[in-house]
Design an enzyme around this catalytic site. Structure first.
Site, PDB file in Angstrom:
ATOM      1  N   LEU A   1      -1.550 -26.241  11.041  1.00  0.00           N
ATOM      2  CA  LEU A   1      -1.739 -25.703   9.685  1.00  0.00           C
ATOM      3  C   LEU A   1      -2.841 -24.639   9.665  1.00  0.00           C
ATOM      4  O   LEU A   1      -3.174 -24.113   8.610  1.00  0.00           O
ATOM      5  CB  LEU A   1      -2.084 -26.841   8.720  1.00  0.00           C
ATOM      6  CG  LEU A   1      -0.993 -27.912   8.565  1.00  0.00           C
ATOM      7  CD1 LEU A   1      -1.453 -29.021   7.637  1.00  0.00           C
ATOM      8  CD2 LEU A   1       0.301 -27.304   8.044  1.00  0.00           C
TER       9      LEU A   1
ATOM     10  N   THR B   1      -6.854 -25.107  21.187  1.00  0.00           N
ATOM     11  CA  THR B   1      -6.571 -26.521  20.957  1.00  0.00           C
ATOM     12  C   THR B   1      -5.950 -27.134  22.208  1.00  0.00           C
ATOM     13  O   THR B   1      -5.852 -26.486  23.255  1.00  0.00           O
ATOM     14  CB  THR B   1      -5.697 -26.701  19.693  1.00  0.00           C
ATOM     15  OG1 THR B   1      -5.631 -28.096  19.373  1.00  0.00           O
ATOM     16  CG2 THR B   1      -4.290 -26.145  19.879  1.00  0.00           C
TER      17      THR B   1
ATOM     18  N   LYS C   1      -8.791 -26.753  25.802  1.00  0.00           N
ATOM     19  CA  LYS C   1     -10.202 -26.668  25.386  1.00  0.00           C
ATOM     20  C   LYS C   1     -11.195 -26.667  26.551  1.00  0.00           C
ATOM     21  O   LYS C   1     -12.287 -26.119  26.423  1.00  0.00           O
ATOM     22  CB  LYS C   1     -10.545 -27.810  24.422  1.00  0.00           C
ATOM     23  CG  LYS C   1      -9.922 -27.657  23.043  1.00  0.00           C
ATOM     24  CD  LYS C   1     -10.423 -28.745  22.111  1.00  0.00           C
ATOM     25  CE  LYS C   1      -9.787 -28.620  20.742  1.00  0.00           C
ATOM     26  NZ  LYS C   1     -10.348 -29.570  19.779  1.00  0.00           N
TER      27      LYS C   1
ATOM     28  N   GLU D   1     -24.609 -22.991  24.460  1.00  0.00           N
ATOM     29  CA  GLU D   1     -25.235 -24.199  25.016  1.00  0.00           C
ATOM     30  C   GLU D   1     -24.530 -25.483  24.567  1.00  0.00           C
ATOM     31  O   GLU D   1     -24.284 -26.384  25.372  1.00  0.00           O
ATOM     32  CB  GLU D   1     -26.713 -24.227  24.597  1.00  0.00           C
ATOM     33  CG  GLU D   1     -27.552 -25.181  25.416  1.00  0.00           C
ATOM     34  CD  GLU D   1     -29.035 -25.105  25.053  1.00  0.00           C
ATOM     35  OE1 GLU D   1     -29.686 -26.151  25.086  1.00  0.00           O
ATOM     36  OE2 GLU D   1     -29.519 -24.003  24.732  1.00  0.00           O
TER      37      GLU D   1
ATOM     38  N   ALA E   1     -12.198 -41.088  24.627  1.00  0.00           N
ATOM     39  CA  ALA E   1     -13.192 -40.414  25.469  1.00  0.00           C
ATOM     40  C   ALA E   1     -12.744 -39.003  25.838  1.00  0.00           C
ATOM     41  O   ALA E   1     -13.159 -38.457  26.852  1.00  0.00           O
ATOM     42  CB  ALA E   1     -13.454 -41.237  26.729  1.00  0.00           C
TER      43      ALA E   1
ATOM     44  N   GLY F   1     -11.776 -34.774  24.514  1.00  0.00           N
ATOM     45  CA  GLY F   1     -12.568 -33.634  24.060  1.00  0.00           C
ATOM     46  C   GLY F   1     -13.197 -33.823  22.692  1.00  0.00           C
ATOM     47  O   GLY F   1     -14.372 -33.497  22.487  1.00  0.00           O
TER      48      GLY F   1
ATOM     49  N   THR G   1      -9.009 -46.592  29.159  1.00  0.00           N
ATOM     50  CA  THR G   1      -9.480 -46.578  30.547  1.00  0.00           C
ATOM     51  C   THR G   1     -10.995 -46.755  30.536  1.00  0.00           C
ATOM     52  O   THR G   1     -11.733 -45.839  30.165  1.00  0.00           O
ATOM     53  CB  THR G   1      -9.128 -45.234  31.230  1.00  0.00           C
ATOM     54  OG1 THR G   1      -7.752 -44.947  31.011  1.00  0.00           O
ATOM     55  CG2 THR G   1      -9.409 -45.280  32.716  1.00  0.00           C
TER      56      THR G   1
ATOM     57  N   LEU H   1      -9.905 -39.117  12.855  1.00  0.00           N
ATOM     58  CA  LEU H   1      -9.777 -37.657  12.945  1.00  0.00           C
ATOM     59  C   LEU H   1      -8.389 -37.165  12.575  1.00  0.00           C
ATOM     60  O   LEU H   1      -8.183 -35.976  12.339  1.00  0.00           O
ATOM     61  CB  LEU H   1     -10.112 -37.164  14.360  1.00  0.00           C
ATOM     62  CG  LEU H   1     -11.485 -37.485  14.927  1.00  0.00           C
ATOM     63  CD1 LEU H   1     -11.781 -36.564  16.109  1.00  0.00           C
ATOM     64  CD2 LEU H   1     -12.586 -37.368  13.893  1.00  0.00           C
TER      65      LEU H   1
ATOM     66  N   GLY I   1      -9.307 -37.297   8.375  1.00  0.00           N
ATOM     67  CA  GLY I   1      -9.537 -36.193   9.299  1.00  0.00           C
ATOM     68  C   GLY I   1      -9.487 -34.809   8.680  1.00  0.00           C
ATOM     69  O   GLY I   1      -9.754 -33.816   9.367  1.00  0.00           O
TER      70      GLY I   1
END
Length: 278
Positions: free
Chosen positions: A16, A62, A66, A78, A128, A130, A153, A220, A243
């Site tokens: 979107l 995306t 990424k 940074e 875990a 991005g 995992t 999210l 999200g």
């Protein structure tokens, strides 16, 4: 001549972002156009060369690019380096600069609901990948008391929690089953995985049986806007954060980096909501 912006990802048909950014260009009378480009992983380097050749002013990145995009940029700031991922690229004087607006975008949506100071918060992050890394990095910056990573995992969760550990924020890793058993000790729970996203709307990342009503539960995912995970949390009396806020905020921050203009976030939100049928 219109300034070109875009999204590099695979797939991107569901995105979107074009709708949201193009509406803002129109409302702010900015001569720009945003297009979603479906770029397979093997073609990413060529796509970046194409962006340079077309003199694109900026683009979003995306899944699944990424991390790998960082190899093809001239500079990465940074925070994006610490996160290990880039979601926003700006063209300046022919050079491509990478940033990450995901973490800050999420933080701003969380601050609308979490009213107690961050250093008192014990946070559980599910996943875990991005997005988890972006959120974990900004929460560490805000000096939350503890961050626990729960992942399918366990080794990946342990590796990530080791990276996040700091003098102000203690970090640990749990299996999803272990997290379910300890749910009541967390003040904020964040699902960063795609579990529960359309079309698999009946799935949940973990059971909320032991959830405290004092906990803030965040997802999210914004399609559906209210996942089963959030619905069950709400039924148990918890505050919830969908999200959409993060999606709009990260987009608005990227828009500012590209144009120097501040878009109307409420109008961006309404634009996306209308498309989602909300």
């Amino acid at each position: 001549m219109k300034k070109l912006f875009g999204l590099l990802g695979h797939p991107v048909g569901h995105s979107l972002s074009p709708l949201m950014h193009n509406q803002m260009f129109q409302l702010l009378d900015f001569d720009g156009y945003y297009h979603a480009f479906d770029v397979e992983p093997s073609q990413l380097e060529k796509a970046v060369e194409g962006a340079r050749a077309l003199q694109m002013q900026g683009f979003n990145v995306t899944i699944p690019h990424k991390v790998t995009i960082m190899d093809y940029l001239d500079m990465v700031d940074e925070e994006a380096q610490e996160i290990g991922a880039v979601n926003t690229v700006v063209m300046k004087d022919g050079q491509l600069f990478g940033s990450n607006t995901d973490g800050q975008g999420y933080l701003e949506s969380l601050m609308d609901v979490v009213t107690t100071p961050f250093p008192t918060q014990d946070v559980l992050i599910i996943g875990a990948g991005g997005a988890a890394r972006a959120i974990g990095t900004v929460l560490k910056r805000e000096k939350v008391r503890s961050i626990t990573i729960a992942n399918r995992t366990l080794a990946k969760a342990e590796e990530f929690s080791g990276v996040l550990e700091s003098s102000e924020t203690s970090c640990s890793a749990l299996s999803l089953k272990e997290a379910e058993q300890q749910l009541e000790r967390f003040s904020v729970i964040i699902n960063t995985t795609s579990v529960g996203m359309s079309p698999r709307v009946d799935d949940m990342p973990l059971s909320l049986e032991r959830l405290s009503r004092e906990t803030v539960v965040s997802d999210l995912i914004y399609n559906p806007l209210e996942t089963k995970f959030l619905r069950e949390a709400k039924q148990k009396g918890a505050k919830t954060v969908d999200g959409l806020g993060m999606f709009v905020n990260q987009g608005a921050l990227a828009f500012e980096l590209w144009t120097g203009l501040r878009p109307d976030r409420e109008k961006m939100r309404r634009c996306v909501l209308e498309q989602l049928g909300g």
